[in-house]
Design an enzyme around this catalytic site. Structure first.
Site, PDB file in Angstrom:
ATOM      1  N   LYS A   5     -47.990   3.471  -6.752  1.00 15.80           N
ATOM      2  CA  LYS A   5     -49.153   2.554  -6.937  1.00 15.80           C
ATOM      3  C   LYS A   5     -48.423   1.093  -7.005  1.00 15.80           C
ATOM      4  CE  LYS A   5     -52.277   6.043  -7.096  1.00 15.80           C
ATOM      5  NZ  LYS A   5     -53.123   5.942  -5.873  1.00 15.80           N
TER       6      LYS A   5
ATOM      7  N   TYR B 210     -44.701   8.401  -9.037  1.00 14.22           N
ATOM      8  CA  TYR B 210     -46.106   8.382  -8.751  1.00 14.22           C
ATOM      9  C   TYR B 210     -46.311   7.006  -9.208  1.00 14.22           C
ATOM     10  CZ  TYR B 210     -50.943   8.532  -9.625  1.00 14.22           C
ATOM     11  OH  TYR B 210     -52.455   8.095  -9.803  1.00 14.22           O
TER      12      TYR B 210
ATOM     13  N   SER C  89     -53.968   2.800 -10.812  1.00 14.83           N
ATOM     14  CA  SER C  89     -53.960   3.404 -12.025  1.00 14.83           C
ATOM     15  C   SER C  89     -53.561   2.602 -13.164  1.00 14.83           C
ATOM     16  CB  SER C  89     -52.942   4.618 -11.717  1.00 14.83           C
ATOM     17  OG  SER C  89     -53.010   5.434 -12.983  1.00 14.83           O
TER      18      SER C  89
END
Ligand code: NAD
Ligand code: UD1
Length: 338
Positions: free
Chosen positions: A152, A148, A124
């Site tokens: 990643k 989050y 992302s």
């Protein structure tokens, strides 16, 4: 190629499944259905004319991963499975590290067990943190502001270590900007559980009367109209980017590559609202609300590397993104009325 899609029943995975089938690949989906519905498989069959198998299971289950890789003779994996809600990741970090990081580690173990070494990973633009310059290219420094984003980043690091240790690996890290929109058929799209966190599904639900009004998070950013600017990319363009990345990485001499998937064009929240109203002839009431914690003013990609190395670029414009989102929202309304 025969390709296993972890999280293949989800929003992006289902669009990528259709793009792969239309490019002549064989697909099997693996999903624990924690954020999706098995009914999507019938719609994928209606779109592609092909019955795509769905194996229900969890990426943290190494035996289940080994089973599906072997049973279907997978030659490559596209790894979408993961949790993605920023606020929830702050409240429940262990759940995020377990699902996203441990899940990826288990997948890598199972792939190595089965001698499958080609992997495309859903990363992302969140890994760029607060932009130090724009547009964001792949060399921009990375950082994360929430669990989050950290999952990643950790997974990206893991993949780099794995690729460095064994030259058999062929790994593509794809950094998505803001995927929106839906397949032209209106049969598949983004349908989050509960109140949407992201802008486009929120706008659709306000237009449909399912939510009363949109809160615009801040109008005092350093942007042309004061509202946040993002690089929205049509999910069908994003899906085609996966096909290009998979095909490139499978025949590449490089163990690992990173590509931004974005358009290079930013739009503000108010531009999105205006476009959605104009294209779909609907009304989207909104009010200005305080800034949301963790938001940045502007974020948009340099899509140059993907254009140069993959021969891929996004073609669908904002009108197509808004029209397809609305078509999908209306299809949901019809389905709910049945
Ligand atoms: P999604 O929730 O629609 O799809 C993810 C799928 O993975 C779901 O079907 C879910 O049931 C499944 N899943 C989750 N945990 C699993 C597990 N442990 N085992 C098996 N299946 C599991 O989300 P999406 O929008 O399609 O996102 C796909 C990927 O892309 C995610 O990794 C997400 O972090 C990443 N991503 C998404 C966006 C976005 O805006 N949608 C942006 C950047 C990156
Ligand atoms: C968010 C996540 C990011 C994730 C991305 C894609 C945060 C802080 N970031 O990014 O990690 O990768 O989604 O899933 O959550 N907006 C409103 N009102 C709303 C919703 C959004 O004004 O109800 C604004 C936001 O302030 C932002 C823009 O719309 O300016 C886009 O928001 P969103 O769709 O949530 O995406 P990102 O913030 O880019």
């Amino acid at each position: 190629m025969k390709i296993l899609l972890t999280g293949g029943a989800g929003y992006i995975g289902s669009h990528v499944a259709t793009a792969l089938v239309s490019s002549g690949h064989d697909v099997v989906c693996f999903d624990n259905l924690s954020n999706s519905d098995a009914a999507v498989m019938d719609r994928l069959e209606a779109i592609t004319g092909t019955a795509i198998p769905l194996v229900e299971g969890d990426i943290r289950d190494r035996d289940a991963m080994r089973y599906v890789l072997q049973e279907y003779g997978a030659e490559a994996v596209i790894h979408f499975a993961g949790l993605k809600a920023v606020g929830e990741s702050v409240a429940e970090p262990i759940k995020y590290y377990d699902n996203n990081v441990r899940g990826t580690l288990t997948l890598l173990e199972a792939m190595a067990d089965c001698d499958v070494h080609t992997l495309v990973f859903s990363s992302s633009a969140t890994v760029y943190g607060q932009p130090q310059y724009l547009p964001l290219d792949e060399n921009h420094p990375t950082s994360a502001t929430n669990p989050y984003g950290r999952t990643k980043l950790m997974i990206e690091e893991m993949l780099r270590d794995v690729a460095a240790a064994d030259s058999k690996w062929r790994i593509a890290i794809l950094r998505y900007f803001n995927p929106v929109g839906a397949h032209d058929s209106g049969l598949i799209g983004e349908n989050p559980n509960g109140i949407p966190n992201n802008l486009m599904p929120f706008i659709s639900r306000v237009a449909a009367g399912r939510l009363a009004e949109l809160s615009v998070f801040g109008d005092d950013y350093d942007t042309p109209d004061g509202t946040g600017v993002r690089d929205y990319i049509h999910v069908v363009d994003l899906a085609e980017g996966h096909v290009a990345a998979l095909e490139a990485v499978a025949k590449s001499g490089q163990p690992i590559s990173t590509w931004n998937l974005g358009t290079g064009q930013g739009y503000s929240v108010l531009e999105m609202v205006e476009a959605f109203e104009r294209i779909n002839d609907v009304s989207v009431p909104y009010r200005i609300a305080p800034r949301r914690d963790g938001d940045v003013a502007s974020c948009f990609a340099s899509p140059e590397r993907a254009a140069r190395e993959l021969g891929w670029k996004a073609n669908r414009d904002l009108d197509a993104m808004c029209a397809s989102s609305w078509r999908f929202e209306r299809m949901l309304a019809t389905r709910n009325a049945d």
